[in-house]
Structures are given as structure tokens and as C-alpha cells.
Enzyme design. Structure first.
Site, mmCIF file in Angstrom:
data_model
loop_
_atom_site.group_PDB
_atom_site.id
_atom_site.type_symbol
_atom_site.label_atom_id
_atom_site.label_comp_id
_atom_site.label_asym_id
_atom_site.label_seq_id
_atom_site.Cartn_x
_atom_site.Cartn_y
_atom_site.Cartn_z
ATOM 1 N N GLY A 10 -27.764 -0.464 26.298
ATOM 2 C CA GLY A 10 -27.363 -1.410 25.236
ATOM 3 C C GLY A 10 -25.964 -1.097 24.729
ATOM 4 O O GLY A 10 -25.304 -0.154 25.185
ATOM 5 N N SER A 124 -30.818 1.329 10.384
ATOM 6 C CA SER A 124 -29.828 0.315 10.012
ATOM 7 C C SER A 124 -29.698 0.212 8.499
ATOM 8 O O SER A 124 -30.664 0.418 7.770
ATOM 9 C CB SER A 124 -30.282 -1.041 10.577
ATOM 10 O OG SER A 124 -29.528 -2.094 9.996
ATOM 11 N N TYR A 148 -37.231 -7.658 11.217
ATOM 12 C CA TYR A 148 -36.410 -6.681 11.946
ATOM 13 C C TYR A 148 -36.142 -5.474 11.041
ATOM 14 O O TYR A 148 -36.364 -4.328 11.416
ATOM 15 C CB TYR A 148 -35.086 -7.296 12.402
ATOM 16 C CG TYR A 148 -34.065 -6.246 12.736
ATOM 17 C CD1 TYR A 148 -33.040 -5.944 11.839
ATOM 18 C CD2 TYR A 148 -34.156 -5.513 13.901
ATOM 19 C CE1 TYR A 148 -32.130 -4.944 12.118
ATOM 20 C CE2 TYR A 148 -33.245 -4.511 14.193
ATOM 21 C CZ TYR A 148 -32.233 -4.226 13.289
ATOM 22 O OH TYR A 148 -31.353 -3.220 13.547
ATOM 23 N N LYS A 152 -37.395 -1.283 11.175
ATOM 24 C CA LYS A 152 -36.536 -0.088 11.068
ATOM 25 C C LYS A 152 -37.074 0.816 9.946
ATOM 26 O O LYS A 152 -37.209 2.034 10.117
ATOM 27 C CB LYS A 152 -35.087 -0.483 10.768
ATOM 28 C CG LYS A 152 -34.356 -1.142 11.937
ATOM 29 C CD LYS A 152 -34.278 -0.210 13.140
ATOM 30 C CE LYS A 152 -33.456 -0.787 14.268
ATOM 31 N NZ LYS A 152 -33.427 0.065 15.463
ATOM 32 N N ASP A 294 -28.005 -13.333 3.445
ATOM 33 C CA ASP A 294 -26.746 -12.592 3.346
ATOM 34 C C ASP A 294 -26.513 -12.112 1.910
ATOM 35 O O ASP A 294 -26.849 -12.817 0.965
ATOM 36 C CB ASP A 294 -25.568 -13.481 3.779
ATOM 37 C CG ASP A 294 -25.408 -13.482 5.297
ATOM 38 O OD1 ASP A 294 -26.145 -12.732 5.962
ATOM 39 O OD2 ASP A 294 -24.559 -14.228 5.808
HETATM 40 C C1 WQD Z 1 -21.179 -10.133 8.847
HETATM 41 C C2 WQD Z 1 -20.507 -11.115 7.885
HETATM 42 C C3 WQD Z 1 -21.776 -13.113 7.501
HETATM 43 C C4 WQD Z 1 -21.364 -14.677 11.603
HETATM 44 C C5 WQD Z 1 -26.188 -7.703 10.792
HETATM 45 C C6 WQD Z 1 -27.631 -7.350 10.705
HETATM 46 C C7 WQD Z 1 -27.780 -5.862 10.482
HETATM 47 C C8 WQD Z 1 -26.988 -5.095 11.504
HETATM 48 C C9 WQD Z 1 -25.542 -5.538 11.563
HETATM 49 C C10 WQD Z 1 -28.500 -4.356 13.202
HETATM 50 C C11 WQD Z 1 -21.479 -11.745 6.890
HETATM 51 C C12 WQD Z 1 -20.457 -13.441 8.191
HETATM 52 C C13 WQD Z 1 -21.283 -13.867 10.474
HETATM 53 C C14 WQD Z 1 -20.734 -15.950 11.599
HETATM 54 C C15 WQD Z 1 -19.971 -15.546 9.357
HETATM 55 N N1 WQD Z 1 -27.573 -5.227 12.791
HETATM 56 N N2 WQD Z 1 -20.584 -14.307 9.383
HETATM 57 N N3 WQD Z 1 -20.052 -16.336 10.468
HETATM 58 O O1 WQD Z 1 -25.352 -9.782 8.666
HETATM 59 O O2 WQD Z 1 -23.826 -7.909 7.860
HETATM 60 O O3 WQD Z 1 -25.557 -7.424 9.573
HETATM 61 O O4 WQD Z 1 -25.553 -6.945 11.807
HETATM 62 O O5 WQD Z 1 -28.893 -3.374 12.653
HETATM 63 O O6 WQD Z 1 -29.140 -5.557 10.597
HETATM 64 O O7 WQD Z 1 -28.174 -8.009 9.590
HETATM 65 O O8 WQD Z 1 -23.591 -8.771 10.191
HETATM 66 O O9 WQD Z 1 -21.947 -9.759 11.714
HETATM 67 O O10 WQD Z 1 -24.060 -11.079 11.190
HETATM 68 O O11 WQD Z 1 -22.284 -10.818 9.438
HETATM 69 O O12 WQD Z 1 -19.334 -15.933 8.351
HETATM 70 O O13 WQD Z 1 -20.779 -16.737 12.598
HETATM 71 O O14 WQD Z 1 -19.953 -12.200 8.635
HETATM 72 O O15 WQD Z 1 -22.085 -14.090 6.501
HETATM 73 O O16 WQD Z 1 -20.810 -11.912 5.647
HETATM 74 P P1 WQD Z 1 -24.594 -8.540 8.959
HETATM 75 P P2 WQD Z 1 -22.989 -10.147 10.722
#
Ligand code: WQD
Length: 341
Positions: A10, A124, A148, A152, A294
Site C-alpha cells: 500500500g 489514525s 472506518y 481504528k 469534516d
Molecule cells: C482534507 C481537506 C476536505 C477533497 C482523511 C480521513 C482520515 C485520514 C486522512 C486515513 C478537508 C478538503 C478534500 C476534495 C476538498 N485517512 N477536500 N476537496 O478528511 O482530513 O482525512 O484522510 O486514516 O481518516 O478522514 O483528508 O484529504 O479527505 O481532506 O476540499 O476533493 O481537503 O474538506 O478540509 P481528511 P482529505
């Protein structure tokens, strides 16, 4: 003695395998390839000159896992394997609980059966839910808002209870914030199935022309520019954090939860602008509605990793953007091998 990486092909597993091999450790990889490709093994060999032993197995299949422990002298496991899409976990909770919890249980069973004492678990920051205030310390209130995240948190609890019953176990629960970027060679990187859920791969795929534009999920958060603030950490820093956790386990017993982040919060628009500036590309975007679940901001207190591991993230947001683009532009279709013909 070997280090077994479950989920080793991964995104984070592969980068950790490279770091282990480059540090002269023996790495054994096991993965069901449900969310990664065997091509990663070729790339690891190209980077390190070494090809780790690889087993394509279901990690929750105890008999298959035993065969790996019988073939190698494993004293440490880094347990990455698990389903990890937040949105999918809401739609398929039973699959997530069954797969992720059984995998953790079978890893612990095999470790106890074969005398492996050290476990680093891929947890996480999602276990903090929307309840803690950033910068988040490891003793912040936890509580998940999707299956999810609960898998964890529950895996952390299973590991704690196993270590109570078997004090010879030494475990570190690594709570990642937002891993992004890629190995500077551009040979390994983030290759999500389908449309990316996460911000950085989405930005990269817009920049390379695979996707039309980014939708920024809300600009009315309680943050300096109104967009979500997160603690992005370079995946190579994260890999080094795993090596630090392994050597901590080898010198201690008990269970410790440790944040892996930079301690710096960056907004969606700040990351997008940095990506455009560093790489000389345009990333068209539009503002859309907030995404359910979020939070305004989420970034780490990094003191515990610094004091326990003598480890800190060193790479900048610019490094993350540069290396993410280097990977994406060299691999516009990820690891998919375009037929030569
Ligand atoms: C980051 C920011 C979105 C996509 C996730 C999982 C967490 C961990 C890390 C596993 C936020 C914004 C995102 C898009 C956007 N994974 N965004 N447009 O949600 O902080 O965490 O990944 O462990 O468990 O929840 O990461 O990258 O999805 O979002 O505006 O198309 O980007 O709103 O503010 P997140 P993310």
C-alpha cells in the site's frame, strides 16, 4: 530478524518498506492486493536494489498468516492492512468491522503463537473525531463519526487488552494525520482506486488532466481563509516515524499511542496555491458545499513523538507538493501498466 509489513504494498506500507530496506533491515510484505498492485515490488527493488519477500494473502486468514511466520523469523509487525475509505465504511460497515478487526486479531494471534513481541499499528487521527481541540495531544478525547474510524479505535483497544494479557508485547499505536507526497524518485506514490477521496491526489489528478477541477468542500469554516485546515505530513517523514517506532518497541514494553504529524495546519487553498507555485501548474477549482463529517481544523501536538522517538517531521509543504507532482506526472495512471503494444 525480519519485520513483517501487513498491507506492505500500500501507499504508506511501500514507503516504509523502502525506509526499512535502506536501513539494512529485513522486510517481509504481505498484502491481499485489494487496494494496491504487485508492481510496487518492482518499484521497491528499483529504489533499494532489494526485493522483499512477498505473500499475497488475506491478513485475516490465520492459517495463511501462520505460513508467513513459519517461513521467516519475524520479531516485529507493522500492521497497515485494512480497508480505509471513510465514505465506503459508512455504506459497508459490516465489511469494515469484519475485515479490519479480524485482521488485527489474527495478527496478534500469530505474534503470540510465534513469539513476535513488537507491534506498530497504523492508526489514525480520525480516532479524535470532532471532539478534540487542535493541536491534538494523544490524551485528547476520542470518539469516531464513521465505521472506518471506529475500526481504528477498536483495533487500538484490542491491542491494549492483548498487551495487558500478554505483557511481553510491546506496541505503538501511530495516529497519522494527513499523509501526502511520494518518494523523491517518483517510482512509488499514492494510487487510489477510482476517484480520489483525499485532497492531494485529487489536486494531482486535476493538474495532470485526469480530472477537470477540484471542488473545495466549503469556505465557511472557522479558519483564516474559511477552508478546512489539516496537518499534512510527507509520507517519507511518516516512513521514518515508523522506523523510530520500531526501535522504540524493541527497547520498551507496554502500549503507547503516538501522533505522527508536523504540528502545522495548512488550509485547502494554501495547499492548492503551494502546489501551483512549486510545480508551475494550474489547478482549477470551485467552492462547493461542506462535506459531511469534516471538521474546521485538525493538526497534531507532536511533543510525544519528539520525546519518545527523538523524531520530528522535516519535509515542508513545498516538498510534499513537489514530490506528489513528480509521482503523478511520471505515473499519470498510477501503477497501471499501460500495455507496450
Ligand atoms: C482534507 C481537506 C476536505 C477533497 C482523511 C480521513 C482520515 C485520514 C486522512 C486515513 C478537508 C478538503 C478534500 C476534495 C476538498 N485517512 N477536500 N476537496 O478528511 O482530513 O482525512 O484522510 O486514516 O481518516 O478522514 O483528508 O484529504 O479527505 O481532506 O476540499 O476533493 O481537503 O474538506 O478540509 P481528511 P482529505
Amino acid at each position: 530478524m525480519a519485520v513483517l509489513l501487513t498491507g506492505g504494498t500500500g501507499y504508506i506500507g511501500a514507503h516504509t518498506a523502502v525506509a526499512l530496506l535502506e536501513a539494512g533491515r529485513e522486510a517481509v510484505l504481505a498484502d491481499d492486493l485489494s487496494n494496491s498492485k504487485a508492481e510496487v515490488l518492482e518499484r521497491i527493488e528499483k529504489i533499494t536494489g532489494k526485493r522483499p519477500a512477498f505473500y499475497q494473502i488475506d491478513i485475516s486468514d490465520g492459517a495463511a498468516l501462520s505460513k508467513v511466520f513459519e517461513a521467516h523469523k519475524i520479531d516485529t509487525v507493522i500492521h497497515f492492512a485494512g480497508f480505509k475509505a471513510v465514505g465506503e465504511s459508512v455504506k459497508k460497515p459490516l465489511d469494515y468491522y469484519k475485515n479490519n478487526l479480524n485482521a488485527t486479531i489474527e495478527v496478534l494471534r500469530a505474534m503470540l503463537k510465534y513469539g513476535a513481541k513488537n507491534l506498530v499499528f497504523s492508526s489514525s487521527a480520525t480516532v479524535y473525531g470532532p471532539y478534540g481541540e487542535s493541536p491534538l495531544k494523544e490524551d485528547a478525547p476520542t470518539g469516531c463519526i464513521n465505521p472506518y474510524g471506529w475500526t481504528k479505535w477498536m483495533s487500538e483497544q484490542i491491542i491494549r487488552d492483548a498487551a495487558k494479557a500478554h505483557p511481553e508485547l510491546s506496541c505503538v499505536l501511530l495516529r497519522y494525520f494527513n499523509p501526502v507526497g511520494a518518494h523523491p524518485s517518483g517510482l512509488i506514490g499514492e494510487d487510489p482506486n477510482g476517484i480520489p477521496n483525499n485532497l492531494m491526489p485529487y489536486i494531482s489528478q486535476v493538474a495532470v488532466g485526469k480530472l477537470d477541477h477540484l471542488t473545495v468542500y466549503g469556505d465557511d469554516y472557522n479558519t483564516p481563509d474559511g477552508t478546512g485546515v489539516r496537518d499534512y505530513i510527507h509520507v517519507s517523514d511518516l516512513a521514518q516515524g515508523h522506523l523510530a517506532a520500531v526501535s522504540y518497541c524493541e527497547r520498551h514494553a507496554g502500549v503507547e499511542a503516538v501522533n505522527l504529524g508536523t504540528g502545522r495546519g495548512i488550509s485547502v487553498l494554501e495547499l492548492l496555491r503551494a502546489f501551483e507555485r512549486v510545480n508551475g501548474v494550474k489547478v482549477p477549482f470551485e467552492i462547493g458545499p461542506r462535506r459531511a463529517g469534516d471538521v474546521d481544523e485538525c493538526f497534531a501536538d507532536t511533543q510525544k513523538a519528539a520525546s519518545l522517538f527523538n523524531w520530528r517531521a522535516t519535509r515542508t509543504a513545498e516538498d510534499m507538493c513537489r514530490d506528489a507532482w513528480n509521482w503523478q506526472s511520471k505515473n499519470p495512471r498510477g501503477y497501471e501498466i499501460t500495455s507496450k503494444a
